[in-house]
Design an enzyme around this catalytic site. Structure first.
Site, short mmCIF file in Angstrom:
data_model
loop_
_atom_site.label_atom_id
_atom_site.label_comp_id
_atom_site.label_asym_id
_atom_site.label_seq_id
_atom_site.Cartn_x
_atom_site.Cartn_y
_atom_site.Cartn_z
N TYR A 113 0.84 -1.18 0.00
CA TYR A 113 0.00 0.00 0.00
C TYR A 113 0.88 1.23 0.00
O TYR A 113 1.82 1.32 0.79
CB TYR A 113 -0.91 0.00 1.23
CG TYR A 113 -2.21 0.72 1.00
CD1 TYR A 113 -2.33 2.08 1.23
CD2 TYR A 113 -3.33 0.03 0.53
CE1 TYR A 113 -3.52 2.75 1.01
CE2 TYR A 113 -4.53 0.68 0.32
CZ TYR A 113 -4.62 2.05 0.56
OH TYR A 113 -5.80 2.70 0.34
N GLU B 226 -0.10 4.95 -0.36
CA GLU B 226 -0.87 6.18 -0.47
C GLU B 226 0.05 7.40 -0.52
O GLU B 226 0.97 7.53 0.29
CB GLU B 226 -1.81 6.30 0.72
CG GLU B 226 -2.93 7.28 0.55
CD GLU B 226 -3.96 7.14 1.66
OE1 GLU B 226 -3.71 7.74 2.73
OE2 GLU B 226 -4.97 6.44 1.47
N ASP C 279 -8.61 13.30 -24.71
CA ASP C 279 -8.77 11.91 -24.28
C ASP C 279 -8.25 11.03 -25.41
O ASP C 279 -8.91 10.85 -26.44
CB ASP C 279 -10.23 11.61 -23.99
CG ASP C 279 -10.45 10.23 -23.41
OD1 ASP C 279 -9.60 9.35 -23.62
OD2 ASP C 279 -11.50 10.01 -22.76
N THR D 25 -6.10 5.66 -21.18
CA THR D 25 -5.92 4.35 -20.59
C THR D 25 -4.56 3.82 -21.04
O THR D 25 -3.92 4.39 -21.92
CB THR D 25 -7.03 3.39 -21.05
OG1 THR D 25 -7.09 3.41 -22.48
CG2 THR D 25 -8.37 3.78 -20.48
N LYS E 259 -5.55 -0.91 -24.68
CA LYS E 259 -5.89 -0.55 -26.05
C LYS E 259 -4.63 -0.53 -26.93
O LYS E 259 -3.84 -1.48 -26.88
CB LYS E 259 -6.66 0.78 -26.10
CG LYS E 259 -7.96 0.77 -25.27
CD LYS E 259 -8.72 2.07 -25.46
CE LYS E 259 -10.04 2.07 -24.72
NZ LYS E 259 -9.90 2.38 -23.28
N ARG F 266 -4.49 -2.91 -17.58
CA ARG F 266 -5.71 -2.12 -17.41
C ARG F 266 -5.48 -1.04 -16.36
O ARG F 266 -5.65 -1.25 -15.17
CB ARG F 266 -6.88 -3.02 -17.01
CG ARG F 266 -7.26 -4.06 -18.06
CD ARG F 266 -7.75 -3.45 -19.34
NE ARG F 266 -8.90 -2.59 -19.13
CZ ARG F 266 -10.17 -3.02 -19.11
NH1 ARG F 266 -10.43 -4.31 -19.30
NH2 ARG F 266 -11.16 -2.18 -18.93
#
Length: 420
Positions: free
Chosen positions: A56, A58, A202, A228, A231, A237
């Site tokens: 983790y 953060e 985008d 993203t 693609k 992902r």
């Protein structure tokens, strides 16, 4: 079998392992034409399956809220630097979990609820998060939408300018999810400057083409770029936000602490690997081959009487109106899937049918190009599509089965990353 092999998963949960193996085989045996999908390399698969998922983190590198970041920070910094190098940007944030949260961060950074955002309407090829009615972005903000002309299927930049001058949006989105033509970033930038808006490009669908020099870049035109990382970029992902230095701080604060907690470190590692691959000459060749395949497939389909929205393509994506073929998009897509050709049904501009049962299909050439298919295979692929679409209109299931066997025979000669 799946590669890397799933020995521990098979021993612990054979039911799930069997499903994963079946999906890997399905991906191997199908001609995958979904424009938003691809095959990642085995190296990306390995990176996303590491012990990095245990950690983790953060915050940002050097400014974490948890200890034990001695190796996580360098991984994230590596991904950030590679994004900056590949795309030539001043700033990059590799923490967004996916494309929609990345776009939502743009709203949080530069808009207040109720303020005006302008984007391409969903029926014309835009994305849900560009202010469409069913999205939070269309419910929480005053969304105005531009589209394409019925005659050309392309954006009329004069109409975009007129709308922007009338509505004075704070943010303008360019790009979308079903746009087969080159996006005119300089023209959008000029309009954004005229109305004092932040221009957000985008590039989720075309990021790999931009990285490989097969599509013009928004860098130097758009203030903010979202994408993203799968693609055409051929990564895991995830998502990235990129910008000039002026807009960097607002974006970072919007991602964390504005929208997210800790980043997914295993995904960050996969993004870093994909960006390293995207900086190679092999990837540049791949990006140009994607476009060449799309153009060849478009030409072959047009010769068979298919109605291509805008008349063709400049990138990886084709949008086809099946009205003249006497079949709707949904039954055609389902028949094609049974025949070994995977794509999606899709609305077309000015579609009289409902979104869940539209007139069109959308397809793209990113994944088949990764498999090694080239322009010489595109006429045969067009013939298969034509055969199955015609069969779907006639209700002839025997054609579907025969086509599936022919496709499996072809694909046996084209290896797939992740399956051996």
């Amino acid at each position: 079998m799946h590669q890397p092999a799933l020995h521990a998963l098979t021993a612990t949960d054979p039911e799930l392992a069997g499903l994963v193996e079946s999906e890997a085989r399905r991906q191997h045996d199908k001609i995958r034409l979904i424009a938003s999908e691809n095959y990642v390399s085995t190296a990306v698969l390995e990176a996303t399956g590491t012990v990095l998922t245990n950690k983790y983190s953060e915050g940002y590198a050097g400014k974490r809220y948890y200890e034990g970041q001695q190796f996580i920070d360098p991984i994230e910094l590596l991904a950030v630097q590679r994004a900056k190098d590949v795309f030539g940007v001043e700033h990059a944030n590799v923490q967004p979990y996916s494309g929609s949260p990345a776009n939502l961060a743009i709203y949080l950074a530069f808009l207040k609820p109720g303020e005006t955002v302008m984007g391409m309407g969903l029926p014309s090829g835009g994305h849900l998060t560009h202010g469409w009615t069913v999205s939070a972005t269309g419910k929480w903000f005053n969304a105005v939408r531009y589209g394409v002309t019925k005659e050309t299927g392309r954006v009329d930049m004069d109409e975009v300018r007129d709308l922007a001058l009338a509505e004075r949006p704070k943010v303008i989105f360019c790009g979308g999810t079903a746009i087969p033509r080159t996006i005119d970033f300089p023209a959008f930038a000029e309009i954004a400057r005229e109305v004092g808006a932040v221009l957000a490009a985008d590039i989720a669908h075309i990021a790999g083409l931009i990285a490989g020099g097969a599509h013009p870049s928004p860098v130097g035109h758009a203030n903010v770029i979202s994408t993203t990382t799968h693609k055409t970029l051929r990564g895991p992902r995830g998502a990235m936000l990129m910008s000039d230095a002026e807009h960097a701080s607002a974006l970072d604060k919007a991602v964390f602490p504005g929208l997210q907690g800790g980043p997914h470190n295993h995904t960050t590692a996969g993004i870093a690997v994909a960006l390293k691959e995207a900086g190679t000459e092999d990837f540049r060749t791949y990006a140009h081959n994607v476009v060449a395949n799309a153009k060849a497939l478009a030409e072959a389909l047009a010769e068979r009487g298919f109605d291509l929205v805008s008349g063709g393509t400049d990138n990886h994506l084709l949008l086809i109106d099946l009205t003249s073929k006497n079949v709707a998009g949904k039954p055609a897509a389902k028949a094609l899937d049974r025949a070994g050709i995977e794509l999606n049904y899709n609305t077309v501009p000015f579609d009289p049918r409902k979104p869940f049962d539209p007139s069109g299909i959308r397809l793209g050439t990113a994944a088949i190009t990764t498999r090694g298919l080239g322009v010489e295979q595109m006429p045969q692929l067009a013939a298969w599509i034509d055969r199955v679409v015609t069969a779907a209109a006639d209700g002839d299931e025997s054609v579907v089965d025969a086509t599936a066997a022919e496709i499996a025979e072809l694909l046996a000669g084209y290896p797939m990353p992740g399956w051996a």
